[in-house]
Design a protein around this motif. Structure first.
Motif, PDB file in Angstrom:
ATOM      1  N   THR A  82      26.356  19.348 -19.093  1.00 10.58           N
ATOM      2  CA  THR A  82      27.357  18.289 -19.072  1.00 10.58           C
ATOM      3  C   THR A  82      28.692  18.920 -19.442  1.00 10.58           C
ATOM      4  O   THR A  82      28.821  19.519 -20.525  1.00 10.58           O
ATOM      5  N   LEU A  83      29.672  18.812 -18.541  1.00  8.24           N
ATOM      6  CA  LEU A  83      30.997  19.370 -18.811  1.00  8.24           C
ATOM      7  C   LEU A  83      31.889  18.280 -19.389  1.00  8.24           C
ATOM      8  O   LEU A  83      31.982  17.191 -18.820  1.00  8.24           O
ATOM      9  N   CYS A  84      32.534  18.561 -20.500  1.00  9.05           N
ATOM     10  CA  CYS A  84      33.417  17.580 -21.125  1.00  9.05           C
ATOM     11  C   CYS A  84      34.809  18.186 -21.232  1.00  9.05           C
ATOM     12  O   CYS A  84      35.007  19.169 -21.962  1.00  9.05           O
ATOM     13  N   GLN A  85      35.769  17.608 -20.509  1.00  8.22           N
ATOM     14  CA  GLN A  85      37.148  18.052 -20.701  1.00  8.22           C
ATOM     15  C   GLN A  85      37.694  17.302 -21.900  1.00  8.22           C
ATOM     16  O   GLN A  85      38.296  16.221 -21.780  1.00  8.22           O
ATOM     17  N   ALA A  86      37.442  17.857 -23.074  1.00  5.13           N
ATOM     18  CA  ALA A  86      37.811  17.206 -24.339  1.00  5.13           C
ATOM     19  C   ALA A  86      37.880  18.272 -25.413  1.00  5.13           C
ATOM     20  O   ALA A  86      37.286  19.348 -25.275  1.00  5.13           O
ATOM     21  N   GLY A  87      38.604  17.961 -26.474  1.00  2.00           N
ATOM     22  CA  GLY A  87      38.694  18.891 -27.605  1.00  2.00           C
ATOM     23  C   GLY A  87      37.358  18.943 -28.342  1.00  2.00           C
ATOM     24  O   GLY A  87      36.711  17.908 -28.516  1.00  2.00           O
ATOM     25  N   HIS A  88      36.976  20.134 -28.775  1.00  2.00           N
ATOM     26  CA  HIS A  88      35.689  20.239 -29.490  1.00  2.00           C
ATOM     27  C   HIS A  88      35.707  19.506 -30.823  1.00  2.00           C
ATOM     28  O   HIS A  88      34.658  19.211 -31.379  1.00  2.00           O
ATOM     29  N   GLU A  89      36.909  19.180 -31.328  1.00  2.00           N
ATOM     30  CA  GLU A  89      36.976  18.394 -32.559  1.00  2.00           C
ATOM     31  C   GLU A  89      36.444  16.974 -32.329  1.00  2.00           C
ATOM     32  O   GLU A  89      36.195  16.236 -33.271  1.00  2.00           O
ATOM     33  N   GLU A  90      36.248  16.620 -31.057  1.00  2.00           N
ATOM     34  CA  GLU A  90      35.715  15.280 -30.721  1.00  2.00           C
ATOM     35  C   GLU A  90      34.255  15.336 -30.286  1.00  2.00           C
ATOM     36  O   GLU A  90      33.752  14.401 -29.650  1.00  2.00           O
ATOM     37  N   ILE A  91      33.586  16.391 -30.648  1.00  2.00           N
ATOM     38  CA  ILE A  91      32.190  16.577 -30.212  1.00  2.00           C
ATOM     39  C   ILE A  91      31.318  15.367 -30.526  1.00  2.00           C
ATOM     40  O   ILE A  91      30.488  14.958 -29.705  1.00  2.00           O
ATOM     41  N   THR A  94      14.739  24.349 -17.685  1.00  2.00           N
ATOM     42  CA  THR A  94      14.931  23.102 -16.921  1.00  2.00           C
ATOM     43  C   THR A  94      14.898  21.867 -17.824  1.00  2.00           C
ATOM     44  O   THR A  94      15.490  20.848 -17.492  1.00  2.00           O
ATOM     45  N   ASP A  95      14.204  21.950 -18.952  1.00  2.00           N
ATOM     46  CA  ASP A  95      14.079  20.765 -19.819  1.00  2.00           C
ATOM     47  C   ASP A  95      15.156  20.683 -20.892  1.00  2.00           C
ATOM     48  O   ASP A  95      15.236  19.684 -21.602  1.00  2.00           O
ATOM     49  N   GLY A  96      15.958  21.717 -21.021  1.00  2.00           N
ATOM     50  CA  GLY A  96      16.988  21.702 -22.054  1.00  2.00           C
ATOM     51  C   GLY A  96      18.321  21.231 -21.494  1.00  2.00           C
ATOM     52  O   GLY A  96      18.426  20.865 -20.316  1.00  2.00           O
ATOM     53  N   HIS A  97      19.343  21.204 -22.369  1.00  2.00           N
ATOM     54  CA  HIS A  97      20.656  20.757 -21.900  1.00  2.00           C
ATOM     55  C   HIS A  97      21.785  21.435 -22.671  1.00  2.00           C
ATOM     56  O   HIS A  97      21.648  21.703 -23.856  1.00  2.00           O
ATOM     57  N   VAL A  98      22.878  21.691 -21.958  1.00  2.00           N
ATOM     58  CA  VAL A  98      24.070  22.295 -22.559  1.00  2.00           C
ATOM     59  C   VAL A  98      25.230  21.316 -22.433  1.00  2.00           C
ATOM     60  O   VAL A  98      25.496  20.805 -21.334  1.00  2.00           O
ATOM     61  N   TYR A  99      25.918  21.039 -23.533  1.00  2.00           N
ATOM     62  CA  TYR A  99      27.186  20.297 -23.498  1.00  2.00           C
ATOM     63  C   TYR A  99      28.296  21.327 -23.649  1.00  2.00           C
ATOM     64  O   TYR A  99      28.341  22.049 -24.644  1.00  2.00           O
ATOM     65  N   ALA A 100      29.175  21.401 -22.647  1.00  2.00           N
ATOM     66  CA  ALA A 100      30.239  22.411 -22.675  1.00  2.00           C
ATOM     67  C   ALA A 100      31.596  21.717 -22.752  1.00  2.00           C
ATOM     68  O   ALA A 100      31.893  20.815 -21.959  1.00  2.00           O
ATOM     69  N   PHE A 101      32.410  22.157 -23.715  1.00  2.00           N
ATOM     70  CA  PHE A 101      33.719  21.545 -23.965  1.00  2.00           C
ATOM     71  C   PHE A 101      34.854  22.508 -23.658  1.00  2.00           C
ATOM     72  O   PHE A 101      34.770  23.705 -23.949  1.00  2.00           O
ATOM     73  N   ASP A 102      35.926  21.974 -23.116  1.00  2.00           N
ATOM     74  CA  ASP A 102      37.189  22.719 -23.047  1.00  2.00           C
ATOM     75  C   ASP A 102      38.307  21.708 -22.790  1.00  2.00           C
ATOM     76  O   ASP A 102      38.096  20.719 -22.078  1.00  2.00           O
ATOM     77  N   ILE A 103      39.484  21.977 -23.364  1.00  2.00           N
ATOM     78  CA  ILE A 103      40.591  21.043 -23.142  1.00  2.00           C
ATOM     79  C   ILE A 103      41.303  21.292 -21.817  1.00  2.00           C
ATOM     80  O   ILE A 103      42.004  20.420 -21.324  1.00  2.00           O
ATOM     81  N   GLN A 104      41.131  22.494 -21.237  1.00  2.00           N
ATOM     82  CA  GLN A 104      41.901  22.819 -20.027  1.00  2.00           C
ATOM     83  C   GLN A 104      41.095  22.547 -18.753  1.00  2.00           C
ATOM     84  O   GLN A 104      39.965  23.015 -18.612  1.00  2.00           O
ATOM     85  N   ALA A 105      41.744  21.860 -17.808  1.00  2.00           N
ATOM     86  CA  ALA A 105      41.103  21.581 -16.521  1.00  2.00           C
ATOM     87  C   ALA A 105      40.677  22.881 -15.841  1.00  2.00           C
ATOM     88  O   ALA A 105      39.608  22.965 -15.233  1.00  2.00           O
ATOM     89  N   GLU A 106      41.533  23.905 -15.975  1.00  2.00           N
ATOM     90  CA  GLU A 106      41.239  25.185 -15.334  1.00  2.00           C
ATOM     91  C   GLU A 106      39.918  25.782 -15.840  1.00  2.00           C
ATOM     92  O   GLU A 106      39.104  26.307 -15.059  1.00  2.00           O
ATOM     93  N   ALA A 107      39.701  25.672 -17.125  1.00  2.00           N
ATOM     94  CA  ALA A 107      38.465  26.210 -17.710  1.00  2.00           C
ATOM     95  C   ALA A 107      37.255  25.401 -17.233  1.00  2.00           C
ATOM     96  O   ALA A 107      36.206  25.960 -16.918  1.00  2.00           O
ATOM     97  N   ILE A 108      37.423  24.094 -17.172  1.00  2.00           N
ATOM     98  CA  ILE A 108      36.320  23.237 -16.708  1.00  2.00           C
ATOM     99  C   ILE A 108      35.987  23.588 -15.254  1.00  2.00           C
ATOM    100  O   ILE A 108      34.813  23.654 -14.865  1.00  2.00           O
TER     101      ILE A 108
END
Ligand code: SAH
Length: 194
Positions: free
Chosen positions: A76-85, A45-59
Motif C-alpha cells: 500500500t503506497l501512502c503519499q503522506a508524512g510518516h509522522e501520520e503513520i 504473498t500473505d504479508g503486506h508493506v505500507y510505504a510512505f513518502d511525502i513526494q509524488a516523485e518518490a511514490i
C-alpha cells in the motif's frame, strides 16, 4: 565476500533476520523504492508493506519498481508524512525501515526532519510487535543531517532498556560521511510476577 556491510546493506541484513512470510511491515521513507521491494519480497504473498513518502516523485518511482517486480498487490503506497503513520496503519507490525535524508536526484530542500522523524519512530514503536525491529539509515553529509542524527540518537538512547535494545552500526575509517544505522528491537513484554 565482504563481512562488514555498508549501512544500507547492514539494515537489510538485520531486517532479514526478523521479517518473515506473512508479516506486516512499514517502509517509512519509500524514496526510490528499493527497501519497499526488499520488504515486499520478505513478507511473501500473505504479508503486506505500507510505504510512505511525502513526494509524488518518490511514490511514482516506488510504484513503478513494485509493478516491475510483480509485487504491487503486497504494497500500500501512502503519499503522506510518516509522522501520520497511525492514521494509515492500525495493526501490529513486525518491522519498519527508515532511510533518511533527501531523495537522490531530487531537490535537497525536501529532507526528513528531526521532529517528524522522531514522531514517526514513536508512532512505529506503538505499532511494533514484541521481537520487532526498526532500522534507520541516517545521513550526515547534507545540511541538517548532523542535527537529525543528534536528535534521533538522543531520543533512541532514552528508550527504556527493559522494553527496547538500541544499537548503532557505523564505519569509522571512511571519508565522505558514510551513513550509519540505528537499530531498535522491541523486547518481549515483561511478565509481572505475582
Ligand atoms: N538518502 C537516501 C534516500 C533517502 S530518501 C539514499 O541516498 O538512498 C528519503 C525520502 O524521505 C525522500 O524520498 C523524501 O521525500 C522522504 N521524506 C521526507 N520527509 C518525509 C516525511 N515526513 N514522511 C515520509 N517521507 C519523507
Amino acid at each position: 565476500m565482504r563481512k562488514l556491510f555498508n549501512a544500507v546493506s547492514f539494515a537489510q541484513y538485520l531486517q532479514k533476520q526478523v521479517v518473515k512470510a506473512g508479516d506486516i511491515v512499514i517502509d517509512a521513507t519509500a524514496g526510490k523504492g528499493f527497501d519497499t521491494v526488499f520488504l515486499a519480497r520478505q513478507v511473501g504473498t500473505d504479508g503486506h508493506v505500507y510505504a510512505f513518502d511525502i513526494q509524488a516523485e518518490a511514490i511514482m518511482w516506488t510504484c513503478e519498481r513494485i509493478r516491475e517486480a510483480g509485487l504491487a498487490e503486497r504494497v500500500t503506497l501512502c503519499q503522506a508524512g510518516h509522522e501520520e503513520i497511525l492514521l494509515h496503519v492500525d495493526r501490529p507490525v513486525r518491522a519498519a525501515m527508515f532511510n533518511l535524508g533527501y531523495l537522490p536526484g531530487a531537490s535537497h530542500d525536501v529532507i526528513t526532519r528531526p521532529a517528524t522523524t522522531v514522531q514517526a519512530v514513536q508512532a512505529v514503536l506503538q505499532l511494533l510487535q514484541a521481537g520487532g525491529l526498526v532500522t534507520l539509515v541516517i545521513y550526515t553529509g547534507h545540511a541538517g543531517g548532523s542535527e537529525e542524527r543528534r536528535e534521533i540518537e538522543h531520543y533512541a538512547a532514552s528508550l527504556p532498556q527493559r522494553q527496547f535494545t538500541v544499537a548503532r552500526y557505523e564505519l569509522i575509517n571512511q571519508v565522505n560521511n558514510p551513513p550509519l544505522v540505528l537499530a531498535i528491537e522491541k523486547l518481549p513484554e515483561e511478565r509481572v510476577l505475582l
